[in-house]
Design a protein around this motif. Structure first.
Motif, PDB file in Angstrom:
ATOM      1  N   GLU A 427       0.830  -1.198   0.000  1.00 53.11           N
ATOM      2  CA  GLU A 427       0.000   0.000   0.000  1.00 53.11           C
ATOM      3  C   GLU A 427       0.867   1.251   0.000  1.00 53.11           C
ATOM      4  OE1 GLU A 427      -3.645   2.029   2.599  1.00 53.11           O
ATOM      5  OE2 GLU A 427      -2.836   0.052   3.147  1.00 53.11           O
ATOM      6  N   GLY A 428       0.541   2.159  -0.883  1.00 53.06           N
ATOM      7  CA  GLY A 428       1.267   3.419  -0.962  1.00 53.06           C
ATOM      8  C   GLY A 428       2.449   3.408  -1.902  1.00 53.06           C
ATOM      9  N   TYR A 429       2.705   2.262  -2.546  1.00 50.94           N
ATOM     10  CA  TYR A 429       3.848   2.170  -3.458  1.00 50.94           C
ATOM     11  C   TYR A 429       3.370   1.909  -4.881  1.00 50.94           C
ATOM     12  CZ  TYR A 429       6.915   2.126   0.586  1.00 50.94           C
ATOM     13  OH  TYR A 429       7.575   2.476   1.728  1.00 50.94           O
ATOM     14  N   ASP A 430       4.257   2.167  -5.843  1.00 52.67           N
ATOM     15  CA  ASP A 430       3.925   2.096  -7.264  1.00 52.67           C
ATOM     16  C   ASP A 430       4.211   0.700  -7.814  1.00 52.67           C
ATOM     17  OD1 ASP A 430       3.763   2.417 -10.040  1.00 52.67           O
ATOM     18  OD2 ASP A 430       4.517   4.465  -9.950  1.00 52.67           O
ATOM     19  N   LYS A 431       3.259   0.157  -8.550  1.00 50.21           N
ATOM     20  CA  LYS A 431       3.387  -1.179  -9.139  1.00 50.21           C
ATOM     21  C   LYS A 431       4.610  -1.300 -10.037  1.00 50.21           C
ATOM     22  CE  LYS A 431       0.714  -4.468 -11.981  1.00 50.21           C
ATOM     23  NZ  LYS A 431       0.805  -5.604 -11.050  1.00 50.21           N
ATOM     24  N   THR A 432       5.079  -0.184 -10.564  1.00 50.70           N
ATOM     25  CA  THR A 432       6.206  -0.228 -11.496  1.00 50.70           C
ATOM     26  C   THR A 432       7.464  -0.828 -10.877  1.00 50.70           C
ATOM     27  OG1 THR A 432       7.460   1.093 -13.097  1.00 50.70           O
ATOM     28  CG2 THR A 432       7.092   2.088 -10.958  1.00 50.70           C
ATOM     29  N   TYR A 433       7.539  -0.864  -9.531  1.00 53.41           N
ATOM     30  CA  TYR A 433       8.717  -1.421  -8.859  1.00 53.41           C
ATOM     31  C   TYR A 433       8.556  -2.878  -8.466  1.00 53.41           C
ATOM     32  CZ  TYR A 433      10.397   3.353  -8.577  1.00 53.41           C
ATOM     33  OH  TYR A 433      10.828   4.617  -8.894  1.00 53.41           O
ATOM     34  N   TYR A 434       7.410  -3.488  -8.741  1.00 54.19           N
ATOM     35  CA  TYR A 434       7.138  -4.813  -8.178  1.00 54.19           C
ATOM     36  C   TYR A 434       6.647  -5.857  -9.168  1.00 54.19           C
ATOM     37  CZ  TYR A 434       7.130  -2.155  -3.811  1.00 54.19           C
ATOM     38  OH  TYR A 434       7.471  -1.337  -2.764  1.00 54.19           O
ATOM     39  N   GLY A 435       6.103  -5.492 -10.321  1.00 53.19           N
ATOM     40  CA  GLY A 435       5.445  -6.487 -11.138  1.00 53.19           C
ATOM     41  C   GLY A 435       4.210  -6.988 -10.414  1.00 53.19           C
ATOM     42  N   ALA A 436       4.159  -8.282 -10.099  1.00 50.84           N
ATOM     43  CA  ALA A 436       3.007  -8.850  -9.397  1.00 50.84           C
ATOM     44  C   ALA A 436       2.909  -8.353  -7.955  1.00 50.84           C
ATOM     45  CB  ALA A 436       3.073 -10.373  -9.414  1.00 50.84           C
ATOM     46  N   GLY A 437       4.059  -7.984  -7.367  1.00 52.16           N
ATOM     47  CA  GLY A 437       4.035  -7.503  -5.994  1.00 52.16           C
ATOM     48  C   GLY A 437       5.248  -7.937  -5.198  1.00 52.16           C
ATOM     49  N   PHE A 438       5.198  -7.667  -3.907  1.00 55.00           N
ATOM     50  CA  PHE A 438       6.288  -8.036  -2.979  1.00 55.00           C
ATOM     51  C   PHE A 438       6.139  -9.495  -2.588  1.00 55.00           C
ATOM     52  CE2 PHE A 438       7.965  -8.222   1.438  1.00 55.00           C
ATOM     53  CZ  PHE A 438       9.275  -7.889   1.173  1.00 55.00           C
ATOM     54  N   LEU A 439       7.233 -10.210  -2.578  1.00 59.69           N
ATOM     55  CA  LEU A 439       7.252 -11.642  -2.279  1.00 59.69           C
ATOM     56  C   LEU A 439       6.576 -11.964  -0.957  1.00 59.69           C
ATOM     57  CD1 LEU A 439       8.393 -14.497  -2.994  1.00 59.69           C
ATOM     58  CD2 LEU A 439      10.470 -13.825  -1.735  1.00 59.69           C
ATOM     59  N   ASN A 440       5.672 -12.945  -0.987  1.00 59.14           N
ATOM     60  CA  ASN A 440       4.973 -13.405   0.226  1.00 59.14           C
ATOM     61  C   ASN A 440       5.114 -14.925   0.279  1.00 59.14           C
ATOM     62  OD1 ASN A 440       3.086 -14.300   2.167  1.00 59.14           O
ATOM     63  ND2 ASN A 440       1.802 -12.486   1.841  1.00 59.14           N
ATOM     64  N   VAL A 441       6.142 -15.396   0.996  1.00 62.43           N
ATOM     65  CA  VAL A 441       6.470 -16.822   1.010  1.00 62.43           C
ATOM     66  C   VAL A 441       5.377 -17.641   1.678  1.00 62.43           C
ATOM     67  CG1 VAL A 441       8.168 -18.527   1.706  1.00 62.43           C
ATOM     68  CG2 VAL A 441       8.916 -16.220   1.122  1.00 62.43           C
ATOM     69  N   VAL A 442       4.884 -17.162   2.806  1.00 58.63           N
ATOM     70  CA  VAL A 442       3.917 -17.936   3.580  1.00 58.63           C
ATOM     71  C   VAL A 442       2.626 -18.141   2.798  1.00 58.63           C
ATOM     72  CG1 VAL A 442       2.529 -17.978   5.691  1.00 58.63           C
ATOM     73  CG2 VAL A 442       4.915 -17.215   5.780  1.00 58.63           C
ATOM     74  N   ASP A 443       2.112 -17.086   2.187  1.00 53.19           N
ATOM     75  CA  ASP A 443       0.870 -17.218   1.419  1.00 53.19           C
ATOM     76  C   ASP A 443       1.068 -18.054   0.154  1.00 53.19           C
ATOM     77  OD1 ASP A 443      -0.419 -15.748   3.315  1.00 53.19           O
ATOM     78  OD2 ASP A 443      -0.915 -14.043   2.030  1.00 53.19           O
ATOM     79  N   ALA A 444       2.269 -18.027  -0.403  1.00 55.42           N
ATOM     80  CA  ALA A 444       2.548 -18.839  -1.588  1.00 55.42           C
ATOM     81  C   ALA A 444       2.475 -20.329  -1.270  1.00 55.42           C
ATOM     82  CB  ALA A 444       3.912 -18.499  -2.163  1.00 55.42           C
ATOM     83  N   LEU A 445       2.689 -20.669  -0.009  1.00 54.57           N
ATOM     84  CA  LEU A 445       2.611 -22.071   0.408  1.00 54.57           C
ATOM     85  C   LEU A 445       1.180 -22.500   0.685  1.00 54.57           C
ATOM     86  CD1 LEU A 445       5.713 -22.245   2.769  1.00 54.57           C
ATOM     87  CD2 LEU A 445       5.487 -23.244   0.498  1.00 54.57           C
TER      88      LEU A 445
END
Length: 445
Positions: A427-445
């Motif tokens: 929240e508050g940051y621009d998608k241009t720096y992330y693509g899909a977003g910031f890595l979330n290891v726990v939710d990816a599992l």
């Protein structure tokens, strides 16, 4: 303390600043003795010496004269091999080298804001990467480091320099990257890796000269697929490469090889680069290999103020690092790579805590009168802080190993999809720096 702009950074640093990488570049001169050739399935390469046979993709890396390349009936197209130079900073000069960090179980963990931000301990309640394999295509991963378990049997030296593999002959960089992926969590010493139970394989493509042949890198990718690696990490790159001429050939070869590796089940995780470049709008240039097909391009994030005192951080771990390349459609994920407030350097605050803390191995080179490396007398094993998209990519590589371990039937695309589906733009940051977003290891599992 405000950060300087990316433009200011590039003027100030001139390339590297103690522990912060500032990009990988193509060396000015193309190779005149080696070529990457497209064979079109024809194996008749005349008198050329095959350095790497890239099985499955109808390419090869050969040595010979350009006249021999042009005369070989088996060569459908070719380009001179080029060297990629790793702007590999010395481990942070201001930061103390830590041989025995001491706090609880993994005593260096309190210094690892990256693993804390990713909540790696919770992920480890599901898996630590058992049953997976990750290759590190880099300067070499030191099997001698007490915090690393490297598969020495499968490790390979692609450079031909005679210094072997499963060591840090090309510099400390690969050992730091390997530790981010797989540093041990059961030895009550050192630091934690994201996937400590993965089978870690060293694919060394950098020699002591700090140069890597693009052909060697391609060969390491094909080899990773051949040994059934689930993930190959490439914390390296070349930018800017003109899209025309040589760049067009390299792009074609790279796309075919990356697509092949992906089809064999090997997910390629690649550093986006540290040039502060807008990869989406630089239409005349291409960044390789992270803009190749089927690769996961990773940008870097990091905090400002971690561990400086009681007032808390000025920027959180998921905020974009000032040096990272960016571009919404050019990136796939953002991950912890380290950041820095350049105005804080020299003020007495531990600004280097905002870099990434992990394993290093520093080679002790023996040189001749021409300052050429003629031997290696040993390696110094320790821990230190470094920052760059080189440090962000292995965060994703380790996470990919965890997803594959928890879902052994997933193919490379499904592993990538799980990581991207779990990621969100902060929240508050621009998608241009992330693509899909910031890595979330726990939710990816």
């Amino acid at each position: 303390m405000p950060q300087q702009t990316r433009r200011t950074f590039l003027k100030v640093s001139g390339g590297v600043l103690g522990g912060i990488a500032a990009g990988t570049t193509v060396a000015a001169a193309e190779r005149t003795d080696r070529f990457i050739v497209e064979t079109g399935g024809n194996d008749d390469l005349g008198g050329l010496t095959v350095v790497h046979e890239l099985a499955g993709v109808d390419y090869a890396v050969v040595r010979g004269e350009v006249s021999e390349v042009e005369a070989a009936s088996g060569v459908a197209d070719y380009a001179p091999d080029v060297d990629v130079e790793l702007d590999d900073p010395s481990p942070n000069e201001d930061a103390p080298t830590v041989s025995e960090p001491s706090v609880e179980d993994e005593p260096g963990y309190p210094l690892q804001w990256d693993k804390q931000a990713l909540d790696v301990p919770t992920a480890h309640e599901t898996t630590k990467g058992e049953g997976t394999r990750v290759t590190i295509i880099d300067t070499g991963v030191a099997a001698g480091h007490p915090d690393l378990d490297v598969n020495e049997t499968l490790s390979r030296n692609f450079t031909g320099d005679g210094f072997g593999s499963a060591n840090a002959a090309g510099g400390y960089h690969g050992t730091h990257v390997g530790g981010i992926v797989a540093a041990s969590t059961d030895n009550e010493a050192g630091v934690a890796g994201t996937a400590p139970e993965t089978d870690l394989v060293d694919c060394r493509v950098f020699s002591p000269s700090a140069l890597a042949s693009f052909g060697d890198i391609l060969a390491a990718v094909v080899y990773s697929a051949a040994i059934d690696a689930d993930v190959a990490n490439l914390s390296l790159g070349a930018y800017p490469i003109p899209r025309q001429a040589v760049g067009e050939f390299f792009g074609k070869a790279l796309n075919r090889i990356m697509t092949y590796a992906n089809s064999q089940g090997t997910l390629l995780v690649i550093a986006a680069g540290n040039d502060s470049a807008d990869l989406q709008h630089d239409k005349n240039f291409i960044s390789l290999p992270n803009e190749g097909a089927q690769g996961v391009s990773v940008s870097a994030t990091g905090p400002i103020g971690f561990g400086w005192g009681d007032e808390g951080v000025e920027a959180p771990a998921e905020s974009p690092a000032f040096y990272t390349n960016y571009g919404t459609n050019a990136l796939d994920l953002g991950a912890p790579g380290g950041d820095a407030d350049l105005n804080a350097i020299g003020t007495g605050v531990p600004w280097y805590y905002d870099l990434v803390f992990n394993t290093i191995a520093v080679p002790q080179y023996r040189t001749n009168e021409e300052d050429e490396v003629i031997g290696i007398d040993g390696y110094e094993y320790s821990y230190n802080w470094v920052a760059g998209t080189s440090m962000a990519a292995p965060q994703v590589a380790g996470a990919a190993a965890l997803v594959k371990s928890a879902n052994p039937d997933y193919n490379a695309n499904q592993v990538e999809s799980a990581l991207e589906a779990a990621a969100e733009v902060p929240e508050g940051y621009d998608k241009t720096y992330y693509g899909a977003g910031f890595l979330n290891v726990v939710d990816a599992l």
